[in-house]
Design a protein around this motif. Sequence first.
Motif, PDB file in Angstrom:
ATOM      1  N   GLY A 135     -62.596  27.213  48.508  1.00 28.83           N
ATOM      2  CA  GLY A 135     -63.370  26.913  49.551  1.00 28.83           C
ATOM      3  C   GLY A 135     -63.542  25.410  49.678  1.00 28.83           C
ATOM      4  N   LEU A 136     -62.961  24.589  49.104  1.00 29.48           N
ATOM      5  CA  LEU A 136     -62.891  23.081  49.155  1.00 29.48           C
ATOM      6  C   LEU A 136     -62.619  22.832  50.508  1.00 29.48           C
ATOM      7  CD1 LEU A 136     -63.301  20.066  47.687  1.00 29.48           C
ATOM      8  CD2 LEU A 136     -60.712  20.293  47.549  1.00 29.48           C
ATOM      9  N   TYR A 137     -63.383  21.789  51.188  1.00 28.60           N
ATOM     10  CA  TYR A 137     -62.986  20.929  52.246  1.00 28.60           C
ATOM     11  C   TYR A 137     -62.756  19.614  52.050  1.00 28.60           C
ATOM     12  CZ  TYR A 137     -65.205  24.703  55.303  1.00 28.60           C
ATOM     13  OH  TYR A 137     -65.468  25.975  56.068  1.00 28.60           O
ATOM     14  N   THR A 138     -61.685  19.336  52.549  1.00 30.41           N
ATOM     15  CA  THR A 138     -61.254  17.826  52.544  1.00 30.41           C
ATOM     16  C   THR A 138     -60.383  17.320  53.339  1.00 30.41           C
ATOM     17  OG1 THR A 138     -59.860  16.451  50.813  1.00 30.41           O
ATOM     18  CG2 THR A 138     -58.851  18.692  51.316  1.00 30.41           C
ATOM     19  N   ASN A 139     -60.406  15.871  53.543  1.00 34.52           N
ATOM     20  CA  ASN A 139     -59.551  15.166  54.686  1.00 34.52           C
ATOM     21  C   ASN A 139     -58.503  14.456  53.920  1.00 34.52           C
ATOM     22  OD1 ASN A 139     -60.902  13.079  53.294  1.00 34.52           O
ATOM     23  ND2 ASN A 139     -62.212  12.380  54.957  1.00 34.52           N
ATOM     24  N   SER A 140     -58.031  14.760  52.580  1.00 34.92           N
ATOM     25  CA  SER A 140     -57.158  14.061  51.926  1.00 34.92           C
ATOM     26  C   SER A 140     -55.699  14.384  52.397  1.00 34.92           C
ATOM     27  CB  SER A 140     -57.278  14.672  50.302  1.00 34.92           C
ATOM     28  OG  SER A 140     -56.227  13.775  49.574  1.00 34.92           O
ATOM     29  N   THR A 141     -54.883  13.497  52.301  1.00 37.20           N
ATOM     30  CA  THR A 141     -53.457  13.770  52.655  1.00 37.20           C
ATOM     31  C   THR A 141     -52.560  14.160  51.268  1.00 37.20           C
ATOM     32  OG1 THR A 141     -52.809  11.210  51.976  1.00 37.20           O
ATOM     33  CG2 THR A 141     -53.389  12.119  54.474  1.00 37.20           C
TER      34      THR A 141
END
Length: 319
Positions: A135-141
């Motif tokens: 369920g992690l939310y991330t904006n990583s590329t």
Amino acid sequence: MKTISKIILLATTMILFSCEDILEEDITNDTIQTVSPIEKDTISSNVVNFQWNIIKGATNYRVQVFNENLAVVLDSLVGNKVSLTHPFLPGTYKWRVRGENAGYQSVYSFPVGFTVVQSNDLTNQQVVLSNPISGLYTNSTSLICTWQDLIPADYYELELVNVTAGQTIILQQSNITSTSVTLNNANLAQDAEYLWKIKAVNATSQSVFSNRNFFIDRVNPNQPQNSLPANNSTQTVNQPIAFTWTMPSDAGTIQSQINYTIEFSNTTTFATILQTSTSATTMIQQSFANAGDYYWRVKAVDAASNVSTYSTAFKFTIN
């Protein structure tokens, strides 16, 4: 008359505070019957499935597992269910379980001994995933997926699925001999919910896929808009003030949970921050002990660490 009113108020308060305990069933003398594993079971897998019978009145169950030195290796409170699956290294263990509710606890079941042994048959084994958390939310590329080594495995196979796009498999990779894979921007090009899946393979067998989901969200939240107190309003010293703002709807594919950071300053440039508060809603209450001119603004930060621009600052005066 006042005395009677006080008695009624006190009685009502006592009823409200004790209501939960009254409604909860006393399970103090109840004992749970364990189902699996049973005494002297030998489990040829790296995971153990604990099962037990339900007891009336329990809303949670606590499972404890001890190693051969009687050290606790698992103390897990599960919800209103009667099973728990957990990985273990080869060794000898004992387990027990009790029921719990808001007011009471049952006695623990009698400890049951079992042994976990290593097997080259992967059919009933599972790859234990480490990171990222489910369920992690991330904006990583870039995202590193890791898992625990399953000793009988010769290699691992990976699938990456775009759930938002309709369970589309966007990456398949086999013959992975390490316990990590790096997903890059080419794999995670779209904002979406993803599912990463790993299974172990050797010459004679393979495990089922273990999987977790995560969310890619690279859209910044919209700019909040201050509502109350109105710009240039006058407030009273030491009196609570309700600060409220509105938040335009998120236009992104993934809507991450949003929290707010509220800043107060005595300068229009916010060169000096007098106080910073956080809120999960679009309102906080704050009072001020000193008279003077103040300014407040809000920014939104979502669960993927995307940050909005600050709202337009409002001024208020404390008299």
